[in-house]
Enzyme design. Structure first.
Site, PDB file in Angstrom:
ATOM      1  N   THR A 185      -0.593   3.312  -1.950  1.00 16.32           N
ATOM      2  CA  THR A 185      -2.001   2.919  -1.864  1.00 16.32           C
ATOM      3  C   THR A 185      -2.920   4.117  -2.126  1.00 16.32           C
ATOM      4  O   THR A 185      -2.507   5.258  -1.932  1.00 16.32           O
ATOM      5  CB  THR A 185      -2.218   2.393  -0.434  1.00 16.32           C
ATOM      6  OG1 THR A 185      -1.426   1.241  -0.296  1.00 16.32           O
ATOM      7  CG2 THR A 185      -3.636   2.099  -0.081  1.00 16.32           C
ATOM      8  N   GLY A 215      -1.845  -6.833   3.939  1.00 13.71           N
ATOM      9  CA  GLY A 215      -1.573  -5.678   4.798  1.00 13.71           C
ATOM     10  C   GLY A 215      -2.830  -5.186   5.488  1.00 13.71           C
ATOM     11  O   GLY A 215      -3.821  -5.905   5.609  1.00 13.71           O
ATOM     12  N   ASP A 216      -2.781  -3.939   5.925  1.00 15.49           N
ATOM     13  CA  ASP A 216      -3.909  -3.350   6.672  1.00 15.49           C
ATOM     14  C   ASP A 216      -5.060  -2.908   5.765  1.00 15.49           C
ATOM     15  O   ASP A 216      -6.209  -2.825   6.215  1.00 15.49           O
ATOM     16  CB  ASP A 216      -3.422  -2.120   7.449  1.00 15.49           C
ATOM     17  CG  ASP A 216      -2.875  -1.050   6.497  1.00 15.49           C
ATOM     18  OD1 ASP A 216      -2.057  -1.402   5.612  1.00 15.49           O
ATOM     19  OD2 ASP A 216      -3.284   0.115   6.610  1.00 15.49           O
ATOM     20  N   GLY A 237       0.474   3.138   4.570  1.00 14.79           N
ATOM     21  CA  GLY A 237       1.765   3.054   5.256  1.00 14.79           C
ATOM     22  C   GLY A 237       2.179   1.615   5.455  1.00 14.79           C
ATOM     23  O   GLY A 237       1.649   0.705   4.802  1.00 14.79           O
TER      24      GLY A 237
HETATM   25  N1  ASP Z   1      -0.700  -0.165   3.716  1.00 15.73           N
HETATM   26  C1  ASP Z   1      -0.395  -0.868   2.510  1.00 15.73           C
HETATM   27  C2  ASP Z   1      -0.007  -2.283   2.848  1.00 15.73           C
HETATM   28  O1  ASP Z   1       0.655  -2.483   3.837  1.00 15.73           O
HETATM   29  C3  ASP Z   1       0.702  -0.236   1.719  1.00 15.73           C
HETATM   30  C4  ASP Z   1       0.514   1.227   1.415  1.00 15.73           C
HETATM   31  O2  ASP Z   1      -0.212   1.927   2.096  1.00 15.73           O
HETATM   32  O3  ASP Z   1       1.126   1.690   0.462  1.00 15.73           O
HETATM   33  O4  ASP Z   1      -0.306  -3.177   2.084  1.00 15.73           O
END
Ligand code: ASP
Length: 319
Positions: A185, A215-216, A237
């Site tokens: 990300t 996701g977050d 993450g």
């Molecule tokens: N946090 C992101 C998600 O869970 C993934 C990432 O940070 O790469 O969608």
């Protein structure tokens, strides 16, 4: 008595001056995860470092020429989204159905305004959609076709799905359908000359995601948060754990209600709270005094920053 009035006026003007005299500060990430030395070819590592450098330098120039922190966030993240090197925009990971579904969010620490979108498939730069939702709609969070419809009304650039298909991510999907996960990300936090903080995050989510998983990253408080009283945060993450720990807001709340410093708050959340439930990843943060933190509990996190003295730092591993 007259002396007293002059003193009050001097203090007032001095405060006004300080308000517009902050040194800009900016930090970015390009994802945390299992980035081991030796996994990346010398050539690829060079390309990643160059792109981080290009993006952060561009954002810093905007802030230096009195641009707002939100403008710097959008323009910086656009550069990362346009690159196939990161899991956002052009380089986003595939869903289990072989499609690309983007998530993005932005928050302005000055007025706590925010915008976010999830599951869009044709907006070239999802961070511009999040920004439009924040500034030109009465909503905070729009999803899928509805979000795209709004993006069209806002004249945002639309592209065919194929624009986002890269061989690298297709191979990753094939591998992922049998094995482990990686992140990638992108995010940006900034403080402008007026001392206003802002944060933004953009992602394709997790490789092989299904059932409309979110996701977050597009969730205000989990993956992104900004408040002039405390700090600006962008996370990367394992999103499920970041949502359950409400990571971005938790750092801010520890500062606001427990008087923790940015360093203490970030360290508690990333190194104690998150791992205690099995979460891995990291975050970038700037506090209201322009201090920067970039912390992760994974082997690496693509990251760069320019501090209040103009000092630039670009790193991948623990360096
Ligand atoms: N946090 C992101 C998600 O869970 C993934 C990432 O940070 O790469 O969608």
């Amino acid at each position: 008595m007259r002396f007293f009035y002059i003193l009050i006026l001097l203090i007032f003007f001095n405060c006004q001056e300080n308000k517009t005299n902050n040194q800009p500060v900016i930090a970015i990430h390009g994802g945390a995860g299992i980035i081991l030395k030796g996994d990346l070819s010398v050539e690829k590592e060079k390309l990643i470092r160059e792109k981080l450098d290009e993006a952060i330098s561009h954002g810093y120039e905007i802030l230096k020429s009195s641009g707002s922190s939100t403008d710097a966030i959008v323009e910086t993240i656009k550069i990362l989204e346009d690159s196939p090197l990161f899991n956002a925009g052009r380089g986003a990971v595939f869903t289990s159905q072989g499609t690309i579904e983007h998530d993005a969010s932005i928050m302005n620490g000055e007025d706590l305004n925010a915008g976010a979108s999830t599951g869009t498939m044709h907006i070239k730069n999802p961070i511009t959609l999040a920004h439009s939702i924040m500034t030109n709609s009465e909503h905070v969070f729009l999803s899928r076709e509805g979000a795209e419809e709004f993006g069209k009304l806002e004249n945002l650039e639309m592209v065919e799905q194929e624009y986002f298909f890269t061989d690298f991510r297709l191979n990753q999907l094939k591998k992922e359908q049998n094995s482990s996960s990686k992140f990638g990300t992108v995010g940006c936090v900034a403080m402008d000359k007026n001392g206003n903080l802002a944060a933004g995050t953009s992602t394709g989510g997790m490789t092989n995601k299904k059932w409309g998983r979110i996701g977050d990253s597009p969730i205000i408080g989990a993956g992104t948060y900004a408040n002039n009283k405390t700090c600006a945060i962008s996370c990367t993450g394992s999103g499920e754990y970041f949502m359950r720990s409400v990571v971005a807001y938790d750092v801010s709340a520890l500062m606001e209600y427990k008087n923790k410093s940015l360093k203490e708050a970030v360290s508690h959340v990333i190194h104690k709270k998150l791992p205690s439930i099995g979460g891995d990843g990291g975050l970038i943060a700037i506090d209201k005094n322009g201090n920067i933190e970039m912390a992760f509990n994974t082997p690496g996190m693509y990251r760069a920053s320019i501090d209040k003295n103009g000092k630039k730092n670009i790193a991948i591993y623990f360096e």
